[in-house]
Scaffold this active site. Structure first.
Site, PDB file in Angstrom:
ATOM      1  N   GLU A  72      21.039   4.116  -2.016  1.00 58.29           N
ATOM      2  CA  GLU A  72      19.869   4.890  -1.630  1.00 58.29           C
ATOM      3  C   GLU A  72      18.827   3.970  -1.002  1.00 58.29           C
ATOM      4  OE1 GLU A  72      17.921   6.726  -4.888  1.00 58.29           O
ATOM      5  OE2 GLU A  72      16.510   7.742  -3.592  1.00 58.29           O
ATOM      6  N   ARG A  73      18.289   4.383   0.128  1.00 55.81           N
ATOM      7  CA  ARG A  73      17.274   3.591   0.833  1.00 55.81           C
ATOM      8  C   ARG A  73      17.788   2.203   1.173  1.00 55.81           C
ATOM      9  NH1 ARG A  73      14.885   8.177   1.799  1.00 55.81           N
ATOM     10  NH2 ARG A  73      13.812   9.084   0.042  1.00 55.81           N
ATOM     11  N   GLU A  79       9.885  11.577 -10.287  1.00 51.42           N
ATOM     12  CA  GLU A  79      10.742  12.175  -9.259  1.00 51.42           C
ATOM     13  C   GLU A  79      12.030  12.747  -9.838  1.00 51.42           C
ATOM     14  OE1 GLU A  79      11.091   8.954  -6.391  1.00 51.42           O
ATOM     15  OE2 GLU A  79       9.206   9.580  -5.455  1.00 51.42           O
ATOM     16  N   ARG A 136       9.137   1.096 -15.238  1.00 53.64           N
ATOM     17  CA  ARG A 136       8.365   1.274 -14.010  1.00 53.64           C
ATOM     18  C   ARG A 136       7.164   2.194 -14.208  1.00 53.64           C
ATOM     19  NH1 ARG A 136      10.948   3.432  -9.681  1.00 53.64           N
ATOM     20  NH2 ARG A 136      10.364   1.927  -8.080  1.00 53.64           N
ATOM     21  N   ARG A 154      -2.828  12.076  -6.436  1.00 56.21           N
ATOM     22  CA  ARG A 154      -1.637  11.359  -6.877  1.00 56.21           C
ATOM     23  C   ARG A 154      -1.928   9.898  -7.232  1.00 56.21           C
ATOM     24  NH1 ARG A 154       4.050  10.667  -3.476  1.00 56.21           N
ATOM     25  NH2 ARG A 154       4.632   8.676  -4.381  1.00 56.21           N
ATOM     26  N   ASP A 202       3.202   4.325  -2.480  1.00 54.73           N
ATOM     27  CA  ASP A 202       4.648   4.151  -2.461  1.00 54.73           C
ATOM     28  C   ASP A 202       5.077   3.295  -1.271  1.00 54.73           C
ATOM     29  OD1 ASP A 202       7.350   4.384  -2.760  1.00 54.73           O
ATOM     30  OD2 ASP A 202       7.469   6.529  -2.367  1.00 54.73           O
ATOM     31  N   GLU A 255       6.143  -5.076  -8.183  1.00 53.47           N
ATOM     32  CA  GLU A 255       7.344  -4.665  -7.440  1.00 53.47           C
ATOM     33  C   GLU A 255       6.984  -4.545  -5.955  1.00 53.47           C
ATOM     34  OE1 GLU A 255       9.976  -1.357  -9.046  1.00 53.47           O
ATOM     35  OE2 GLU A 255       9.395  -0.430  -7.150  1.00 53.47           O
ATOM     36  N   GLU A 285      11.994   0.519   3.891  1.00 51.24           N
ATOM     37  CA  GLU A 285      12.013   1.986   3.872  1.00 51.24           C
ATOM     38  C   GLU A 285      10.923   2.592   4.752  1.00 51.24           C
ATOM     39  OE1 GLU A 285      11.695   3.668  -0.022  1.00 51.24           O
ATOM     40  OE2 GLU A 285      11.657   5.720   0.728  1.00 51.24           O
ATOM     41  N   TRP A 304       3.935  15.032  -1.563  1.00 47.08           N
ATOM     42  CA  TRP A 304       4.925  14.415  -0.669  1.00 47.08           C
ATOM     43  C   TRP A 304       4.577  14.716   0.789  1.00 47.08           C
ATOM     44  CZ3 TRP A 304      10.144  16.190  -3.403  1.00 47.08           C
ATOM     45  CH2 TRP A 304      10.343  15.395  -4.551  1.00 47.08           C
TER      46      TRP A 304
HETATM   47  C1  BDP Z   1      10.490   5.953  -2.969  1.00 45.03           C
HETATM   48  C2  BDP Z   1      11.884   6.124  -2.471  1.00 45.03           C
HETATM   49  C3  BDP Z   1      12.794   6.663  -3.523  1.00 45.03           C
HETATM   50  C4  BDP Z   1      12.672   5.832  -4.769  1.00 45.03           C
HETATM   51  C5  BDP Z   1      11.239   5.784  -5.208  1.00 45.03           C
HETATM   52  C6  BDP Z   1      11.035   4.872  -6.406  1.00 45.03           C
HETATM   53  O1  BDP Z   1      11.864   6.983  -1.360  1.00 45.03           O
HETATM   54  O2  BDP Z   1      14.111   6.639  -3.037  1.00 45.03           O
HETATM   55  O3  BDP Z   1      13.457   6.328  -5.746  1.00 45.03           O
HETATM   56  O4  BDP Z   1      10.468   5.259  -4.182  1.00 45.03           O
HETATM   57  O5  BDP Z   1      10.530   3.785  -6.223  1.00 45.03           O
HETATM   58  O6  BDP Z   1       9.820   5.171  -2.043  1.00 45.03           O
HETATM   59  O7  BDP Z   1      11.397   5.248  -7.513  1.00 45.03           O
END
Ligand code: BDP
Length: 861
Positions: free
Chosen positions: A222-223, A376, A409, A421, A459, A481, A487, A642
């Protein structure tokens, strides 16, 4: 007089990109493997797979003459006397592989010297038992008689377990650390001196990392923009030859079925070497949206093989897990019911202890788990009536007896907590950190937990204010982090060197105060993270990794620089990003000063240029849904937070999210000096303006321009930087190896087209709210031209071509070009011979983040 636009810029850019890509293909197929033709030290078909460890032959004769007598033999006493643990009996490199499995860190050091010195010096350097002049000696006080007798123990004491020293002693060089891994770090440090052309004759370098855990959290698929991920369809789709694009194969199928772990692929060892060379010591191999497969017995066996291969390089494995994994039926009969997921009780804790024990049996140095909880859609303690502190402590208690840790996290943004947010994470974690404990101390979270916090409050956007959590969580271990995988910064298409961003982050003043409100003497984010601000004893930096199965391992050749920079800054966050870029360029591309300077110049402004054409002046997240590559400023999605519209709040008054005291009040989460600064639109730094204010279209900016004009020019400047990069890169063709040159060239063409797309889509959308004219005549690359006694101006810099109406009978020659900016230079590249005809003018100038190039194609009619 004003000019008429002829063609949308985007279309033209796409055509250019296409043409370039076609040329590229032609180049690639016309030039099979051949030796370097130009001054590039790498062969023309080199694919970049050695990252910064390609060890190009040194062609500077003076340097070579200086180095040769100082690196004429390699002495590593007892190199294999201390083999690391190996779980997998038949551990082996893939058939036909060219990397080698070593048994100890000193063996890795010895082999790296053999390889690196041999290639750089163009001759085999013997391994010897005897120290003679020119020897390079590597060891620890245990392994090496030379270290014991030549390095005073007080000097070694200062190094701790990971620091090293490199010292010229008589005619030889001693590289020493207290552990074999430290000696390996020193070896890479020594090789780097030579790779970057520095003197090695009178060395007395001491290096100690500022932070203990320097980890990659590689988001496996993913990503991931470094494999065969198809970014057009979204991340992680498809697979080449049965692989899924990730760096490590667990379940590849088809043609790659025999390439699954426990088979060790060359690329795993290359990566281990590259990571060790910058001091990375932890590798969490899977995405935070974790799959339970990674903690099944089959995968654990595979992970153990991987851990075996990485262990000599000092890299410990870690895994991301799902909080509710115990309910997964694939673990039957050892499963829990949902009711049993109470983190304060034995069933939950014991389950995780059992799982961690199983892992530890196979991987004795397994570091621990990373948890994304209640974020999420991921499960977490809140699903069962507990908070993040309870959840983290439950996991921590489960693994504490095994010496493992939890990285929990803080990327949470439960919509019930607050409308804004950005306020949510601190509202959830702050009280847990402040809570008074039965023993009178503060902070509920256990010692073997890190709260792992993204650099910014949203983010991983290209620019964010610093996360207010830094400095506010005095009683809890903090890990920062950062996102290495690009991304939101152009994925594998855009050239964006992120070193300057991280430098900005680490050096951001948090304004942190002590209990009586006095400013702490050390209060930068870097000081919070390395523990010197508030005395945390456990310290960590985590980078979301960008390693995949692409030939060059990171997708874009320049993305390698981000991994390199991350590692260097995780070791020492005070390092200068320009110096890092320069080292990387010398190590990766060329030793030629002019070439290096040009590449470094391209890198240094590249991130700010992304900010400029994507999200200038602090406008938040403006990406279209899911893909996170293209703009979508008009989108309102199922979740407001979002949605680009939630962040931009565009209306007829202005643009941006008021988070000051008069708005959401987010600014109050900072320490007072920052709160004050951000509350006032006049003192808020312009590059963060729209994070904190709804900025009126007419607001006067530092440049004297109204906000609208400044905003538009920023988008244009971002693109003009990319145009300049593209031309600069073209000029490097004779000095670089063909394949990599061509691949970057093709990416830059796409990059420019996509930057134009950002500019055009955003500006035209904002214009529907501002209702204002496009600003034209006072941009940094604005000009007026004189043709036949007539003056033409009003050029909209978002366009590429312009139609000028030239009265019959006038001469088509441009007789004057008048740049708006006095520093700008121009070049009349082409004069029109007649009317109708075409003239071309190029204008170059310096912006606050680097050079800009604007090309005007003037069609005279
Ligand atoms: C977002 C990403 C997603 C990650 C999320 C995260 O789009 O895929 O799961 O961060 O850090 O930027 O948990």
């Amino acid at each position: 007089m004003h000019v008429l636009p002829v063609r949308p810029a985007r279309l033209l850019a796409l055509l250019t990109a296409l043409a370039l890509a076609l040329t590229m293909l032609a180049v690639a197929s016309a030039s099979p493997a051949k030796a370097a033709s130009g001054p590039s030290p790498y062969p023309d078909d080199y694919d970049g797979s050695q990252m910064w460890l390609g060890y190009r032959p040194i062609d500077d004769q003076r340097l070579l003459a200086a180095y040769r007598p100082l690196a004429s033999s390699i002495v590593v006493e007892n190199a294999t006397a201390n083999p690391v643990h190996r779980h997998t009996d038949d551990l082996a490199i893939e058939p036909g592989g060219s990397e080698k499995l070593v048994t100890s860190s000193l063996e890795a050091a010895r082999d790296e010297l053999t390889r690196g010195l041999g290639r750089m010096l163009g001759t085999d350097i013997p391994v010897s038992e005897e120290v003679s002049p020119g020897a390079v000696v590597v060891g620890t006080p245990t392994s090496s008689q030379v270290v014991r007798s030549e390095i005073p123990s007080r000097d070694l004491d200062r190094l701790g377990s990971e620091g090293y020293l490199i010292r010229s002693v008589g005619g030889h060089t001693v590289i020493a650390g207290n552990t074999e891994v430290a000696a390996l770090y020193g070896t890479y440090g020594f090789l780097r001196l030579m790779q970057t052309g520095r003197p090695i004759s009178r060395l007395n370098d001491v290096e100690v990392p500022k932070v203990q855990d320097r980890w990659i959290n590689n988001w496996d698929v993913e990503r991931l923009y470094a494999g065969n991920a198809d970014t057009a369809k979204g991340p992680n789709t498809g697979g080449l030859a049965g692989e899924d694009g990730s760096i490590f194969n667990f379940a590849a199928t088809g043609a790659s079925a025999d390439k699954n772990l426990p088979v060790i692929l060359d690329r795993y060892v290359t990566v281990a070497r590259a990571l060790a060379s910058v001091g990375i010591n932890g590798f969490n191999i899977n995405n935070v949206n974790a799959r339970n497969a990674y903690i099944t017995p089959e995968y654990i066996e595979q992970e153990a093989a991987l851990a075996d291969a990485l262990r000599p390089y000092g890299i410990k494995l870690a895994l991301s897990i799902r909080y509710d994994a115990p309910t997964d039926q694939r673990f039957a009969p050892d499963t829990l019911t949902r009711d049993q997921l109470d983190p304060t009780k034995a069933p939950f804790r014991d389950w995780w202890t059992r799982r961690a024990t199983m892992i530890q049996k196979a991987i004795p140095d397994f570091a621990g788990f990373t948890v994304k909880a209640n974020s999420e859609g991921q499960p977490g303690p809140q699903d069962f009536g507990f908070d993040h502190g309870d959840g983290a402590n439950g996991m921590a208690a489960a693994v504490e007896p095994l010496g493992m840790q939890i990285k929990w996290r803080t990327f949470v943004y439960n919509a019930d907590v607050d409308e804004d947010r950005l306020k949510r994470a601190y509202l959830e974690f702050g009280p847990i950190d402040d809570e008074v404990q039965p023993d009178g101390s503060r902070g509920r979270i256990a010692d073997n937990v890190f709260l792992q916090t993204k650099n910014g409050p949203l983010d991983f956007q290209a620019r964010e204010p610093v996360n207010p959590m830094f400095g506010r969580m005095e009683n809890t271990n903090q890990a920062i982090e950062l996102q290495i995988t690009q991304e939101y910064t152009g994925q594998s298409t855009m050239l964006a060197y992120l070193g300057p961003m991280w430098q900005e982050v680490f050096n951001a003043d948090t304004g942190a105060t002590d209990e009586s409100g006095r400013l702490l003497p050390k209060r930068k984010v870097g000081h919070i993270v390395d523990g010197t601000a508030q005395g945390q004893e456990r310290t960590a930096i985590v980078g979301v990794g960008n390693l995949g199965n692409a030939d060059n391992l990171t997708g874009h050749h320049f993305s390698q620089s981000n991994l390199f920079a991350f590692g260097r800054m995780a070791w020492d966050w005070t390092l200068d990003s320009r110096g890092i870029a320069e080292d990387w360029t010398r190590m990766t591309w060329s030793g030629d000063g002019r070439t290096v300077n040009k590449i470094v110049a391209m890198m240094m402004g590249s991130w700010e240029s992304v900010v400029s054409y994507q999200t200038p002046l602090g406008i938040g997240h403006q990406f279209g849904a899911d893909i996170h590559y293209e703009p979508g400023p008009e989108e309102t999605l199922a979740r407001p937070d979002w949605s680009p519209t939630y962040y931009n709040k565009a209306d007829s008054v202005g643009l941006g999210y008021d988070r000051s005291a008069s708005g959401s009040g987010y600014s109050a989460q900072y320490f007072p000096t920052l709160t004050e600064r951000f509350d006032d639109i006049e003192t808020t730094p312009e590059n963060l303006l729209m994070w904190f204010h709804h900025v009126p279209w007419g607001h006067e900016m530092n440049s004297g321009r109204p906000f609208w004009d400044e905003l538009v020019y920023r988008y244009q400047m971002g693109v003009q930087y990319v145009t300049w990069m593209r031309r600069t890169w073209d000029s490097l063709e004779p000095s670089l190896d063909a394949r990599r040159f061509g691949e970057v060239k093709a990416k830059l063409a796409q990059h420019e087209a996509d930057a134009e797309m950002w500019r055009d889509e955003c500006v035209s959308y904002w214009q529907t709210f501002s209702g204002r004219e496009m600003p034209t005549d006072d941009g940094p690359t604005s000009i007026a031209v004189q043709i036949g006694g007539q003056r033409y101006d009003g050029f909209d810099l978002s366009l590429d071509e312009y139609t000028l109406d030239v009265p019959d009978g006038t001469s088509p020659r441009i007789t004057a070009v008048v740049p708006a900016d006095r520093r700008a230079t121009y070049d009349i590249v082409e004069q029109a011979g007649s009317v109708p005809g075409r003239a071309v003018v190029e204008v170059e100038t310096e912006s606050f983040f680097g050079p800009l190039l604007k090309r005007y194609v003037l069609n005279l009619e």
